[in-house]
Design a protein around this motif. Structure first.
Motif, short mmCIF file in Angstrom:
data_model
loop_
_atom_site.label_atom_id
_atom_site.label_comp_id
_atom_site.label_asym_id
_atom_site.label_seq_id
_atom_site.Cartn_x
_atom_site.Cartn_y
_atom_site.Cartn_z
N ALA A 273 -52.24 -9.93 -41.68
CA ALA A 273 -51.07 -9.24 -41.83
C ALA A 273 -50.34 -8.50 -40.73
O ALA A 273 -49.10 -8.37 -40.74
CB ALA A 273 -51.51 -8.18 -42.87
N PHE A 274 -51.17 -8.16 -39.80
CA PHE A 274 -50.47 -7.49 -38.66
C PHE A 274 -50.45 -8.22 -37.24
O PHE A 274 -50.10 -8.12 -36.31
CB PHE A 274 -51.05 -6.24 -38.36
CG PHE A 274 -50.96 -5.35 -39.66
CD1 PHE A 274 -50.20 -5.35 -40.23
CD2 PHE A 274 -52.54 -4.75 -39.89
CE1 PHE A 274 -50.01 -4.15 -41.38
CE2 PHE A 274 -52.34 -3.70 -40.93
CZ PHE A 274 -51.13 -3.80 -41.74
N ASN A 275 -50.88 -9.62 -37.42
CA ASN A 275 -50.92 -10.54 -36.32
C ASN A 275 -51.82 -10.07 -35.10
O ASN A 275 -51.17 -10.12 -33.95
CB ASN A 275 -49.65 -11.06 -36.06
CG ASN A 275 -49.34 -12.51 -35.09
OD1 ASN A 275 -50.32 -13.14 -35.11
ND2 ASN A 275 -48.55 -12.44 -34.42
N THR A 276 -52.85 -9.50 -35.19
CA THR A 276 -53.69 -8.90 -34.19
C THR A 276 -55.23 -9.14 -34.27
O THR A 276 -55.42 -9.28 -35.38
CB THR A 276 -53.40 -7.50 -33.86
OG1 THR A 276 -54.07 -7.20 -32.71
CG2 THR A 276 -53.70 -6.64 -35.10
N ARG A 277 -55.78 -9.54 -33.30
CA ARG A 277 -57.36 -9.79 -33.39
C ARG A 277 -58.12 -8.57 -32.83
O ARG A 277 -59.19 -8.32 -32.61
CB ARG A 277 -57.60 -11.03 -32.55
CG ARG A 277 -57.03 -12.25 -33.27
CD ARG A 277 -57.64 -13.66 -32.50
NE ARG A 277 -56.85 -14.73 -33.10
CZ ARG A 277 -57.31 -15.87 -32.78
NH1 ARG A 277 -58.16 -16.02 -31.62
NH2 ARG A 277 -56.58 -17.00 -33.25
N HIS A 278 -57.22 -7.20 -32.73
CA HIS A 278 -57.87 -6.25 -31.96
C HIS A 278 -57.81 -4.90 -33.04
O HIS A 278 -56.91 -4.26 -32.47
CB HIS A 278 -57.50 -6.00 -30.49
CG HIS A 278 -57.52 -7.38 -29.74
ND1 HIS A 278 -59.01 -7.65 -29.12
CD2 HIS A 278 -56.85 -8.11 -29.19
CE1 HIS A 278 -58.84 -8.73 -28.68
NE2 HIS A 278 -57.45 -8.82 -28.59
N PRO A 279 -58.58 -5.00 -33.99
CA PRO A 279 -58.22 -3.69 -34.85
C PRO A 279 -58.69 -2.60 -34.48
O PRO A 279 -59.42 -2.47 -33.58
CB PRO A 279 -58.74 -3.99 -36.36
CG PRO A 279 -59.79 -5.14 -35.85
CD PRO A 279 -59.40 -5.70 -34.53
N ASP A 280 -57.76 -1.32 -34.67
CA ASP A 280 -58.28 -0.21 -34.37
C ASP A 280 -57.97 0.72 -35.48
O ASP A 280 -57.69 0.40 -36.60
CB ASP A 280 -57.20 0.34 -33.04
CG ASP A 280 -55.82 0.28 -33.22
OD1 ASP A 280 -55.44 0.30 -34.39
OD2 ASP A 280 -55.31 0.11 -32.44
N GLU A 281 -58.38 2.13 -35.15
CA GLU A 281 -58.16 3.04 -36.55
C GLU A 281 -56.66 3.30 -36.94
O GLU A 281 -56.52 3.44 -37.87
CB GLU A 281 -58.50 4.48 -35.96
CG GLU A 281 -60.26 4.49 -35.94
CD GLU A 281 -60.81 4.14 -37.09
OE1 GLU A 281 -60.55 4.38 -38.16
OE2 GLU A 281 -62.04 3.16 -36.96
N THR A 282 -55.71 2.96 -36.08
CA THR A 282 -54.30 3.06 -36.49
C THR A 282 -53.96 1.93 -37.48
O THR A 282 -53.40 2.13 -38.59
CB THR A 282 -53.34 2.95 -35.37
OG1 THR A 282 -53.62 4.26 -34.39
CG2 THR A 282 -51.96 3.12 -35.69
#
Length: 406
Positions: A273-282
């Motif tokens: 959904a957010f096009n990133t492979r580095h999820p964080d708490e935000t």
């Protein structure tokens, strides 16, 4: 009307543009200029055709408003063929009124058909429906009747009303056979082929299945929970939740549907959904917010439950979950579908049709050009964009502003 003008007009009506030009090519009187312009349009020389039609309109006197109105209608059709869709509709409407006042009903209908087809190109289906509603194609010349029925067919297809579309196509075939215009017969044959080609893909674990338009319509009318990536929405039975303007929610809905009946990890949802492979708490917090919004939106059709790994889709009433994907992948599928019609589009016309900014369209075109999927001709304001035709499937579900099933 002298004999050469009459013979040229008959040749044009039969689709013989070269035969028409042979009779009037060296003449510069307004009727001949108008016929030359129409002949050049039939041959695909649209800039020259527009120039000739404008000269003809200027050449007709103030007392020849009927002839000038016919030139306006012909020029509007040339502009549509050139995909110049940003002009005011008032001139065409005024020409149609003039033609009606002079009892030229065939050309008046032609003007209104052009207006309806322009609205279809822009994806304004309700406006196209309103323009077509008062028209009666009966008792018209066969060629014009065929065009009217083809327009009716396209409107029905955009609304996924396949039965009425097939009926309109049958009437168009009969009219084209009576008209005996090869180009018109070819257009009808292409419309028939489009109905029989795959229009979407049904995704399932381990594979996919190609579906024709009537099969897509049957699925959408069924009780299944359909996540439609062609039209960017979620539907079940008669309910439809458009998500074209909420891309994050649609991405989540599609990911959940593709994982059904199992669950999908939170990290996978964030990446999708957010096009990133580095999820964080935000991003995890944002995921919870967006899942809550999606849960509220589809509450009548399905629930979304949290699991130890992530989330799972739970359709109501033991519904089956179906994922429909477009025949071509990528974020720019609608843009490619528009360009594949064989016409040269300007950036401004594409922006109008896609309801997007010109800058957004320019960026998308630059990406597609870098991939070799589209090409530009001309420079600056004269620049136009082309794409090779897409074979093997129909792109009707990718065209902008297509209506959901009612």
């Amino acid at each position: 009307m002298d004999s050469l003008i009459a013979a040229s007009a008959r040749a044009l009506a039969a689709g013989d543009a070269l035969g028409a030009l042979k009779r009037v090519a060296l003449r510069d009187d307004p009727p001949a200029l108008a016929l030359r312009g129409i002949a050049m349009a039939q041959l695909g020389e649209h800039p020259r055709a527009r120039e000739l039609l404008r000269r003809a309109a200027r050449g007709f006197g103030a007392h020849e408003e009927l002839a000038r109105a016919r030139c306006v209608v012909a020029e509007a059709e040339v502009a549509m063929a050139m995909r110049e869709l940003g002009g005011s509709p008032r001139a065409l409407a005024a020409a149609a009124a003039t033609l009606e006042a002079h009892a030229d009903h065939a050309n008046a209908l032609q003007a209104r058909l052009i207006a309806a087809r322009q609205q279809l190109l822009l994806g304004r289906l309700e406006a196209a429906r309103a323009a077509l509603a008062p028209l009666d194609a009966r008792d018209l010349p066969p060629a014009l009747e065929a065009v009217a029925e083809l327009t009716t067919m396209e409107l029905a297809l955009r609304s996924l009303h396949v039965g009425p579309a097939r009926a309109a196509l049958a009437r168009a075939q009969a009219a084209a056979a009576r008209a005996r215009v090869p180009a018109l017969s070819a257009e009808v044959a292409e419309a028939q082929a489009a109905l029989d080609r795959p229009a979407a893909r049904r995704l399932f674990a381990g594979g996919e299945e190609a579906l024709r338009l009537d099969e897509v319509a049957a699925l959408r009318a069924s009780d299944a929970l359909v996540v439609d990536a062609c039209r960017r929405g979620v539907g079940a039975g008669g309910a439809w939740r458009p998500l074209a303007r909420r891309p994050v929610l649609f991405a989540l809905a599609r990911a959940l549907a593709e994982a059904w009946p199992g669950d999908i990890e939170r990290e996978a949802l964030i990446a999708y959904a957010f096009n990133t492979r580095h999820p964080d708490e935000t991003l995890r917090a944002r995921l919870r917010v967006e899942i809550g919004r999606l849960r509220a939106l589809v509450a009548a059709e399905a629930g979304i439950e949290a699991t130890a790994r992530g989330f799972v889709l739970r359709p109501r009433d033991a519904r089956e979950v179906v994922v429909l994907a477009p025949p071509i992948d990528g974020e720019q599928a609608s843009l490619v579908a528009l360009l594949s019609d064989g016409a040269a589009w300007s950036t401004s016309a594409l922006a109008l049709a896609l309801d997007a900014s010109q800058r957004t369209v320019q960026r998308a075109l630059a990406e597609l050009e870098a991939e070799g999927r589209v090409r530009a001709i001309g420079r600056a304001r004269a620049q136009r964009w082309l794409a090779p035709p897409l074979t093997g499937f129909t792109t009707i579900l990718l065209l902008p502003a297509a209506l959901p099933i009612e």
